[in-house]
Design a protein around this motif. Sequence first.
Motif, PDB file in Angstrom:
ATOM      1  N   SER A 133       0.803  -1.226   0.000  1.00  0.00           N
ATOM      2  CA  SER A 133       0.000   0.000   0.000  1.00  0.00           C
ATOM      3  C   SER A 133       0.834   1.274   0.000  1.00  0.00           C
ATOM      4  O   SER A 133       0.328   2.349  -0.329  1.00  0.00           O
ATOM      5  CB  SER A 133      -0.940   0.005   1.207  1.00  0.00           C
ATOM      6  OG  SER A 133      -0.197  -0.083   2.415  1.00  0.00           O
ATOM      7  N   VAL A 134       2.106   1.160   0.364  1.00  0.00           N
ATOM      8  CA  VAL A 134       2.950   2.358   0.433  1.00  0.00           C
ATOM      9  C   VAL A 134       4.151   2.283  -0.490  1.00  0.00           C
ATOM     10  O   VAL A 134       4.895   3.268  -0.617  1.00  0.00           O
ATOM     11  CB  VAL A 134       3.439   2.612   1.881  1.00  0.00           C
ATOM     12  CG1 VAL A 134       2.274   2.664   2.845  1.00  0.00           C
ATOM     13  CG2 VAL A 134       4.467   1.585   2.309  1.00  0.00           C
ATOM     14  N   SER A 135       4.331   1.151  -1.138  1.00  0.00           N
ATOM     15  CA  SER A 135       5.497   0.977  -1.998  1.00  0.00           C
ATOM     16  C   SER A 135       5.521   2.041  -3.094  1.00  0.00           C
ATOM     17  O   SER A 135       4.513   2.311  -3.733  1.00  0.00           O
ATOM     18  CB  SER A 135       5.458  -0.422  -2.616  1.00  0.00           C
ATOM     19  OG  SER A 135       6.585  -0.647  -3.407  1.00  0.00           O
ATOM     20  N   GLY A 136       6.687   2.653  -3.254  1.00  0.00           N
ATOM     21  CA  GLY A 136       6.844   3.703  -4.250  1.00  0.00           C
ATOM     22  C   GLY A 136       6.477   5.088  -3.748  1.00  0.00           C
ATOM     23  O   GLY A 136       6.724   6.083  -4.434  1.00  0.00           O
ATOM     24  N   ARG A 137       5.889   5.149  -2.560  1.00  0.00           N
ATOM     25  CA  ARG A 137       5.535   6.458  -1.971  1.00  0.00           C
ATOM     26  C   ARG A 137       6.281   6.710  -0.663  1.00  0.00           C
ATOM     27  O   ARG A 137       6.536   7.873  -0.318  1.00  0.00           O
ATOM     28  CB  ARG A 137       4.031   6.525  -1.699  1.00  0.00           C
ATOM     29  CG  ARG A 137       3.163   6.399  -2.927  1.00  0.00           C
ATOM     30  CD  ARG A 137       1.692   6.665  -2.598  1.00  0.00           C
ATOM     31  NE  ARG A 137       1.146   5.729  -1.633  1.00  0.00           N
ATOM     32  CZ  ARG A 137       0.674   6.086  -0.430  1.00  0.00           C
ATOM     33  NH1 ARG A 137       0.684   7.356  -0.059  1.00  0.00           N
ATOM     34  NH2 ARG A 137       0.181   5.169   0.389  1.00  0.00           N
ATOM     35  N   PHE A 138       6.584   5.648   0.072  1.00  0.00           N
ATOM     36  CA  PHE A 138       7.287   5.744   1.347  1.00  0.00           C
ATOM     37  C   PHE A 138       8.695   5.209   1.179  1.00  0.00           C
ATOM     38  O   PHE A 138       8.919   4.230   0.460  1.00  0.00           O
ATOM     39  CB  PHE A 138       6.572   4.927   2.421  1.00  0.00           C
ATOM     40  CG  PHE A 138       5.259   5.495   2.908  1.00  0.00           C
ATOM     41  CD1 PHE A 138       4.571   6.457   2.192  1.00  0.00           C
ATOM     42  CD2 PHE A 138       4.719   5.041   4.095  1.00  0.00           C
ATOM     43  CE1 PHE A 138       3.365   6.969   2.638  1.00  0.00           C
ATOM     44  CE2 PHE A 138       3.509   5.543   4.568  1.00  0.00           C
ATOM     45  CZ  PHE A 138       2.834   6.496   3.834  1.00  0.00           C
TER      46      PHE A 138
ATOM     47  N   ASP B 272      14.416   7.037   9.652  1.00  0.00           N
ATOM     48  CA  ASP B 272      13.430   7.950   9.102  1.00  0.00           C
ATOM     49  C   ASP B 272      12.488   7.222   8.154  1.00  0.00           C
ATOM     50  O   ASP B 272      12.859   6.244   7.517  1.00  0.00           O
ATOM     51  CB  ASP B 272      14.106   9.098   8.353  1.00  0.00           C
ATOM     52  CG  ASP B 272      14.760  10.092   9.295  1.00  0.00           C
ATOM     53  OD1 ASP B 272      15.406  11.023   8.787  1.00  0.00           O
ATOM     54  OD2 ASP B 272      14.621   9.927  10.522  1.00  0.00           O
ATOM     55  N   LEU B 273      11.285   7.768   8.068  1.00  0.00           N
ATOM     56  CA  LEU B 273      10.309   7.301   7.087  1.00  0.00           C
ATOM     57  C   LEU B 273       9.826   8.521   6.313  1.00  0.00           C
ATOM     58  O   LEU B 273       9.108   9.360   6.861  1.00  0.00           O
ATOM     59  CB  LEU B 273       9.133   6.599   7.773  1.00  0.00           C
ATOM     60  CG  LEU B 273       8.109   5.969   6.836  1.00  0.00           C
ATOM     61  CD1 LEU B 273       8.720   4.776   6.091  1.00  0.00           C
ATOM     62  CD2 LEU B 273       6.864   5.521   7.600  1.00  0.00           C
ATOM     63  N   GLU B 274      10.263   8.610   5.075  1.00  0.00           N
ATOM     64  CA  GLU B 274       9.812   9.690   4.210  1.00  0.00           C
ATOM     65  C   GLU B 274       8.542   9.239   3.503  1.00  0.00           C
ATOM     66  O   GLU B 274       8.515   8.170   2.895  1.00  0.00           O
ATOM     67  CB  GLU B 274      10.886  10.032   3.184  1.00  0.00           C
ATOM     68  CG  GLU B 274      12.150  10.597   3.789  1.00  0.00           C
ATOM     69  CD  GLU B 274      13.205  10.837   2.721  1.00  0.00           C
ATOM     70  OE1 GLU B 274      14.150  10.042   2.640  1.00  0.00           O
ATOM     71  OE2 GLU B 274      13.069  11.822   1.972  1.00  0.00           O
ATOM     72  N   MET B 275       7.526  10.085   3.584  1.00  0.00           N
ATOM     73  CA  MET B 275       6.220   9.718   3.028  1.00  0.00           C
ATOM     74  C   MET B 275       5.812  10.768   2.003  1.00  0.00           C
ATOM     75  O   MET B 275       5.744  11.956   2.323  1.00  0.00           O
ATOM     76  CB  MET B 275       5.183   9.620   4.142  1.00  0.00           C
ATOM     77  CG  MET B 275       5.622   8.720   5.305  1.00  0.00           C
ATOM     78  SD  MET B 275       4.336   8.457   6.537  1.00  0.00           S
ATOM     79  CE  MET B 275       4.136  10.120   7.153  1.00  0.00           C
ATOM     80  N   TYR B 276       5.550  10.329   0.791  1.00  0.00           N
ATOM     81  CA  TYR B 276       5.172  11.225  -0.306  1.00  0.00           C
ATOM     82  C   TYR B 276       3.806  10.817  -0.841  1.00  0.00           C
ATOM     83  O   TYR B 276       3.337   9.694  -0.655  1.00  0.00           O
ATOM     84  CB  TYR B 276       6.195  11.143  -1.429  1.00  0.00           C
ATOM     85  CG  TYR B 276       7.582  11.561  -1.018  1.00  0.00           C
ATOM     86  CD1 TYR B 276       8.527  10.615  -0.628  1.00  0.00           C
ATOM     87  CD2 TYR B 276       7.955  12.903  -1.012  1.00  0.00           C
ATOM     88  CE1 TYR B 276       9.804  10.990  -0.245  1.00  0.00           C
ATOM     89  CE2 TYR B 276       9.222  13.294  -0.635  1.00  0.00           C
ATOM     90  CZ  TYR B 276      10.147  12.327  -0.250  1.00  0.00           C
ATOM     91  OH  TYR B 276      11.416  12.717   0.136  1.00  0.00           O
ATOM     92  N   ARG B 277       3.187  11.773  -1.528  1.00  0.00           N
ATOM     93  CA  ARG B 277       1.866  11.543  -2.152  1.00  0.00           C
ATOM     94  C   ARG B 277       0.916  10.909  -1.154  1.00  0.00           C
ATOM     95  O   ARG B 277       0.277   9.891  -1.432  1.00  0.00           O
ATOM     96  CB  ARG B 277       2.006  10.691  -3.409  1.00  0.00           C
ATOM     97  CG  ARG B 277       2.969  11.283  -4.433  1.00  0.00           C
ATOM     98  CD  ARG B 277       2.796  10.709  -5.818  1.00  0.00           C
ATOM     99  NE  ARG B 277       2.744   9.273  -5.878  1.00  0.00           N
ATOM    100  CZ  ARG B 277       3.797   8.470  -5.935  1.00  0.00           C
ATOM    101  NH1 ARG B 277       5.013   8.978  -5.900  1.00  0.00           N
ATOM    102  NH2 ARG B 277       3.661   7.168  -6.015  1.00  0.00           N
ATOM    103  N   LEU B 278       0.840  11.524  -0.007  1.00  0.00           N
ATOM    104  CA  LEU B 278       0.031  10.958   1.064  1.00  0.00           C
ATOM    105  C   LEU B 278      -1.443  10.924   0.687  1.00  0.00           C
ATOM    106  O   LEU B 278      -1.963  11.842   0.027  1.00  0.00           O
ATOM    107  CB  LEU B 278       0.226  11.752   2.356  1.00  0.00           C
ATOM    108  CG  LEU B 278       1.540  11.413   3.078  1.00  0.00           C
ATOM    109  CD1 LEU B 278       1.925  12.515   4.050  1.00  0.00           C
ATOM    110  CD2 LEU B 278       1.411  10.087   3.810  1.00  0.00           C
ATOM    111  N   LYS B 279      -2.090   9.876   1.158  1.00  0.00           N
ATOM    112  CA  LYS B 279      -3.508   9.674   0.912  1.00  0.00           C
ATOM    113  C   LYS B 279      -4.261   9.727   2.231  1.00  0.00           C
ATOM    114  O   LYS B 279      -3.678   9.546   3.304  1.00  0.00           O
ATOM    115  CB  LYS B 279      -3.729   8.305   0.267  1.00  0.00           C
ATOM    116  CG  LYS B 279      -2.941   8.078  -1.008  1.00  0.00           C
ATOM    117  CD  LYS B 279      -3.161   6.669  -1.531  1.00  0.00           C
ATOM    118  CE  LYS B 279      -2.351   6.411  -2.791  1.00  0.00           C
ATOM    119  NZ  LYS B 279      -2.564   5.029  -3.303  1.00  0.00           N
TER     120      LYS B 279
END
Length: 116
Positions: free
Chosen positions: A64-69, A81-88
Amino acid sequence: QVQLVESGGGLVQPGGSLRLSCAVSGVTFSSYGVNWYRQTPGKERELVAKISGGDGRKKDYAESVSGRFFISRNNAKDTVDLEMYRLKVEDAARYYCQIPSYPSIWGPGTEVIVSS
């Protein structure tokens, strides 16, 4: 005494990004892998990402987070760290880090709210 402290959560609009951090103490940090989980009320904790010990070369993500986190570690600072992009909206949860070798030890978590 192993301690984990998460930080970096907050309110973000859908499509935005956040960077969470997990500070670890009480262990030889570089020797251990670290996992990031998330949990919403009434649901079980979900494994989001994990990183191996040492140089952190091995990383795995929930589908569910692959490619965004993106997970990373800094052995000089004893942090993961956990970088999270294109959050839903569905990424909203309380996020926790954990050392698998110490499965019963959890930090307070950090809240991520995704809302417009």
